[in-house]
Design a protein around this motif. Structure first.
Motif, PDB file in Angstrom:
ATOM      1  N   VAL A   1       0.878  -1.179   0.000  1.00  0.00           N
ATOM      2  CA  VAL A   1       0.000   0.000   0.000  1.00  0.00           C
ATOM      3  C   VAL A   1       0.912   1.224   0.000  1.00  0.00           C
ATOM      4  O   VAL A   1       1.853   1.305   0.787  1.00  0.00           O
ATOM      5  N   ARG A   2       0.629   2.145  -0.919  1.00  0.00           N
ATOM      6  CA  ARG A   2       1.494   3.312  -1.062  1.00  0.00           C
ATOM      7  C   ARG A   2       0.658   4.571  -1.172  1.00  0.00           C
ATOM      8  O   ARG A   2      -0.393   4.564  -1.825  1.00  0.00           O
ATOM      9  N   VAL A   3       1.096   5.629  -0.510  1.00  0.00           N
ATOM     10  CA  VAL A   3       0.436   6.931  -0.660  1.00  0.00           C
ATOM     11  C   VAL A   3       1.485   7.941  -1.127  1.00  0.00           C
ATOM     12  O   VAL A   3       2.677   7.787  -0.869  1.00  0.00           O
ATOM     13  N   LYS A   4       0.993   8.954  -1.846  1.00  0.00           N
ATOM     14  CA  LYS A   4       1.919   9.871  -2.515  1.00  0.00           C
ATOM     15  C   LYS A   4       1.288  11.256  -2.548  1.00  0.00           C
ATOM     16  O   LYS A   4       0.091  11.396  -2.821  1.00  0.00           O
ATOM     17  N   VAL A   5       2.073  12.259  -2.249  1.00  0.00           N
ATOM     18  CA  VAL A   5       1.640  13.653  -2.431  1.00  0.00           C
ATOM     19  C   VAL A   5       2.823  14.395  -3.037  1.00  0.00           C
ATOM     20  O   VAL A   5       3.905  14.429  -2.455  1.00  0.00           O
ATOM     21  N   ASP A   6       2.630  14.953  -4.212  1.00  0.00           N
ATOM     22  CA  ASP A   6       3.719  15.583  -4.974  1.00  0.00           C
ATOM     23  C   ASP A   6       4.857  14.569  -5.131  1.00  0.00           C
ATOM     24  O   ASP A   6       4.605  13.453  -5.538  1.00  0.00           O
ATOM     25  N   ASP A   7       6.074  14.940  -4.738  1.00  0.00           N
ATOM     26  CA  ASP A   7       7.172  13.974  -4.895  1.00  0.00           C
ATOM     27  C   ASP A   7       7.398  13.150  -3.626  1.00  0.00           C
ATOM     28  O   ASP A   7       8.298  12.327  -3.568  1.00  0.00           O
ATOM     29  N   LYS A   8       6.574  13.372  -2.597  1.00  0.00           N
ATOM     30  CA  LYS A   8       6.743  12.640  -1.334  1.00  0.00           C
ATOM     31  C   LYS A   8       5.905  11.365  -1.353  1.00  0.00           C
ATOM     32  O   LYS A   8       4.789  11.384  -1.864  1.00  0.00           O
ATOM     33  N   TRP A   9       6.429  10.303  -0.779  1.00  0.00           N
ATOM     34  CA  TRP A   9       5.614   9.084  -0.703  1.00  0.00           C
ATOM     35  C   TRP A   9       5.994   8.247   0.513  1.00  0.00           C
ATOM     36  O   TRP A   9       7.056   8.416   1.102  1.00  0.00           O
ATOM     37  N   ALA A  10       5.089   7.344   0.847  1.00  0.00           N
ATOM     38  CA  ALA A  10       5.327   6.387   1.946  1.00  0.00           C
ATOM     39  C   ALA A  10       4.583   5.113   1.606  1.00  0.00           C
ATOM     40  O   ALA A  10       3.497   5.158   1.004  1.00  0.00           O
TER      41      ALA A  10
ATOM     42  N   ASP B   1       4.106   7.530  14.601  1.00  0.00           N
ATOM     43  CA  ASP B   1       2.910   7.767  13.783  1.00  0.00           C
ATOM     44  C   ASP B   1       2.265   6.440  13.356  1.00  0.00           C
ATOM     45  O   ASP B   1       1.042   6.307  13.339  1.00  0.00           O
ATOM     46  N   LEU B   2       3.110   5.476  13.015  1.00  0.00           N
ATOM     47  CA  LEU B   2       2.584   4.187  12.539  1.00  0.00           C
ATOM     48  C   LEU B   2       1.944   3.384  13.669  1.00  0.00           C
ATOM     49  O   LEU B   2       1.075   2.551  13.427  1.00  0.00           O
ATOM     50  N   TYR B   3       2.362   3.648  14.906  1.00  0.00           N
ATOM     51  CA  TYR B   3       1.771   2.887  16.019  1.00  0.00           C
ATOM     52  C   TYR B   3       0.303   3.254  16.223  1.00  0.00           C
ATOM     53  O   TYR B   3      -0.445   2.520  16.865  1.00  0.00           O
ATOM     54  N   LEU B   4      -0.107   4.372  15.641  1.00  0.00           N
ATOM     55  CA  LEU B   4      -1.524   4.765  15.688  1.00  0.00           C
ATOM     56  C   LEU B   4      -2.392   3.813  14.862  1.00  0.00           C
ATOM     57  O   LEU B   4      -3.614   3.932  14.847  1.00  0.00           O
ATOM     58  N   ILE B   5      -1.774   2.866  14.172  1.00  0.00           N
ATOM     59  CA  ILE B   5      -2.530   1.831  13.461  1.00  0.00           C
ATOM     60  C   ILE B   5      -3.174   0.881  14.488  1.00  0.00           C
ATOM     61  O   ILE B   5      -4.124   0.160  14.168  1.00  0.00           O
ATOM     62  N   GLY B   6      -2.658   0.899  15.717  1.00  0.00           N
ATOM     63  CA  GLY B   6      -3.291   0.143  16.807  1.00  0.00           C
ATOM     64  C   GLY B   6      -2.587  -1.152  17.182  1.00  0.00           C
ATOM     65  O   GLY B   6      -2.959  -1.780  18.174  1.00  0.00           O
ATOM     66  N   TYR B   7      -1.597  -1.542  16.398  1.00  0.00           N
ATOM     67  CA  TYR B   7      -0.868  -2.791  16.655  1.00  0.00           C
ATOM     68  C   TYR B   7       0.584  -2.607  16.218  1.00  0.00           C
ATOM     69  O   TYR B   7       0.852  -1.780  15.348  1.00  0.00           O
ATOM     70  N   PRO B   8       1.498  -3.436  16.761  1.00  0.00           N
ATOM     71  CA  PRO B   8       2.826  -3.483  16.142  1.00  0.00           C
ATOM     72  C   PRO B   8       2.698  -4.035  14.719  1.00  0.00           C
ATOM     73  O   PRO B   8       1.838  -4.878  14.447  1.00  0.00           O
ATOM     74  N   ILE B   9       3.553  -3.562  13.827  1.00  0.00           N
ATOM     75  CA  ILE B   9       3.431  -3.883  12.399  1.00  0.00           C
ATOM     76  C   ILE B   9       4.412  -4.981  12.002  1.00  0.00           C
ATOM     77  O   ILE B   9       5.561  -4.994  12.441  1.00  0.00           O
ATOM     78  N   LEU B  10       3.957  -5.888  11.148  1.00  0.00           N
ATOM     79  CA  LEU B  10       4.848  -6.793  10.436  1.00  0.00           C
ATOM     80  C   LEU B  10       4.830  -6.327   8.988  1.00  0.00           C
ATOM     81  O   LEU B  10       3.823  -6.498   8.286  1.00  0.00           O
ATOM     82  N   GLY B  11       5.918  -5.732   8.558  1.00  0.00           N
ATOM     83  CA  GLY B  11       5.972  -5.195   7.204  1.00  0.00           C
ATOM     84  C   GLY B  11       7.234  -4.388   7.004  1.00  0.00           C
ATOM     85  O   GLY B  11       8.028  -4.217   7.932  1.00  0.00           O
ATOM     86  N   ARG B  12       7.425  -3.914   5.772  1.00  0.00           N
ATOM     87  CA  ARG B  12       8.573  -3.056   5.469  1.00  0.00           C
ATOM     88  C   ARG B  12       8.037  -1.685   5.101  1.00  0.00           C
ATOM     89  O   ARG B  12       7.228  -1.541   4.192  1.00  0.00           O
ATOM     90  N   PHE B  13       8.502  -0.690   5.838  1.00  0.00           N
ATOM     91  CA  PHE B  13       8.085   0.695   5.607  1.00  0.00           C
ATOM     92  C   PHE B  13       9.175   1.393   4.805  1.00  0.00           C
ATOM     93  O   PHE B  13      10.342   1.385   5.193  1.00  0.00           O
ATOM     94  N   ASN B  14       8.791   1.964   3.677  1.00  0.00           N
ATOM     95  CA  ASN B  14       9.728   2.764   2.880  1.00  0.00           C
ATOM     96  C   ASN B  14       9.129   4.151   2.727  1.00  0.00           C
ATOM     97  O   ASN B  14       7.928   4.274   2.457  1.00  0.00           O
ATOM     98  N   ALA B  15       9.958   5.176   2.888  1.00  0.00           N
ATOM     99  CA  ALA B  15       9.413   6.525   2.767  1.00  0.00           C
ATOM    100  C   ALA B  15      10.438   7.468   2.165  1.00  0.00           C
ATOM    101  O   ALA B  15      11.647   7.349   2.404  1.00  0.00           O
ATOM    102  N   TYR B  16       9.939   8.395   1.376  1.00  0.00           N
ATOM    103  CA  TYR B  16      10.758   9.445   0.790  1.00  0.00           C
ATOM    104  C   TYR B  16      10.130  10.793   1.145  1.00  0.00           C
ATOM    105  O   TYR B  16       8.995  11.064   0.767  1.00  0.00           O
TER     106      TYR B  16
END
Ligand SMILES: [Zn+2]
Length: 305
Positions: free
Chosen positions: A134-143, A244-259
């Motif tokens: 799952v990816r979100v993007k605003v202008d040249d920024k993304w996560a 910020d990601l902990y607001l998802i409500g659980y610890p995450i299993l995944g790879r977070f990439n952000a620019y």
């Protein structure tokens, strides 16, 4: 792998970044499946505010929760500490509309929570496992978050500034409590002198100083002691993202990439993931060995200093 809370209540007083006033902060143990909740100790009968991405209302400078008209601001560094230590259930009481800034990192919260100690609870720890990208993007920024057996955070910033070395604008954290404490928790927030001056004129950042931020002018870092890490800026961005990601409500299993991501985009990513149940699964592990994330065993958690 079971849920954790703290062993005893503990309190500290710090300064509000924006108000410049003293703020009291208390941590209290909570029963299983409570999650992380905030409460305003200065408002009589205020409702508990769950640490939920859906309650984030403004992300101008920090992540701020608003629930039933009650606000708790600048939660990200504290939530980063809570996520880093693997705490599932906790009540955070605060005497003002913002969490105290402490030294601008998560380290003072980590120290305090370690001092409180932890106890394991009689319920399995629940993780959110990312099962499709799952990816979100605003202008040249993304996560983005992608499936990964563990939790890895990659972050890249792009500051064209003489004080922010081009070679140190990318960082990676392979998440474990140990790595979090050693590599991330003490990375401080940073600000540009001209922005801080502008904020002050609007009665904001009144508590901001070189005691709680790396301050940069047009040419250099103003803090006499310099940086804690060569890449402290980008490490702090990972620290923010973890909170910020902990607001998802659980610890995450995944790879977070952000620019060039920030609080707004991190929040957008969490909401995007939760918007479709096909993006994730909630999983548990019957024992600690099969859990792909390493938290410090309770008997190895010691307080330093
Ligand atoms: Zn921050």
């Amino acid at each position: 792998m079971n849920q954790r809370t703290i062993k005893t209540a503990i309190a500290v007083t710090g300064t509000g970044l924006h108000s410049g006033q003293p703020v009291d902060l208390e941590f209290h143990p909570q029963p299983i499946n409570t999650g992380i909740i905030f409460e305003r100790s200065d408002i009589v009968g205020s409702e508990p505010i769950p640490a939920s991405a859906f309650l984030v209302q403004d992300t101008m400078m920090s992540s701020n929760l608003v629930f039933g008209g009650t606000r708790v601001g600048t939660v990200e560094h504290l939530l980063s500490a809570v996520a880093g230590l693997g705490i599932d259930n906790l009540l955070i009481r605060v005497s003002a509309s913002e969490i105290p800034i402490m030294d601008g990192s998560a380290a003072p919260f980590v120290g305090l929570l370690l001092q409180a100690g932890f106890c394991e609870q009689e319920a399995l720890k629940r993780f959110i496992k990312i099962v499709r990208p799952v990816r979100v993007k605003v202008d040249d920024k993304w996560a983005e978050l992608r499936p990964y057996n563990g939790f890895e955070l990659n972050f890249e910033i792009d500051f064209d500034h003489p004080a922010i070395n081009k070679d140190f604008q990318h960082a990676q954290l392979q998440f474990s409590t140990q790595n979090f404490i050693e590599q991330l928790s003490s990375a401080r927030t940073f600000g540009f002198l001209r922005d801080i001056e502008a904020l002050r004129q609007n009665n904001l950042a009144l508590g901001g100083s070189m005691d709680n931020a790396i301050v940069i002018d047009d040419a250099s870092i103003l803090n006499e002691e310099g940086l804690r890490f060569h890449d402290e800026f980008v490490r702090h961005k990972i620290l923010d993202a973890l909170g910020d990601l902990y607001l998802i409500g659980y610890p995450i299993l995944g790879r977070f990439n952000a620019y060039k991501s920030g609080h707004a985009l991190n929040n957008m990513l969490v909401r995007e993931i939760l918007s479709d149940p096909n993006n994730f699964e909630i999983v548990t592990f019957d024992d600690n060995v099969s859990c792909p994330i390493e938290y410090l065993p309770l008997n190895r958690i010691t307080v330093e200093g």
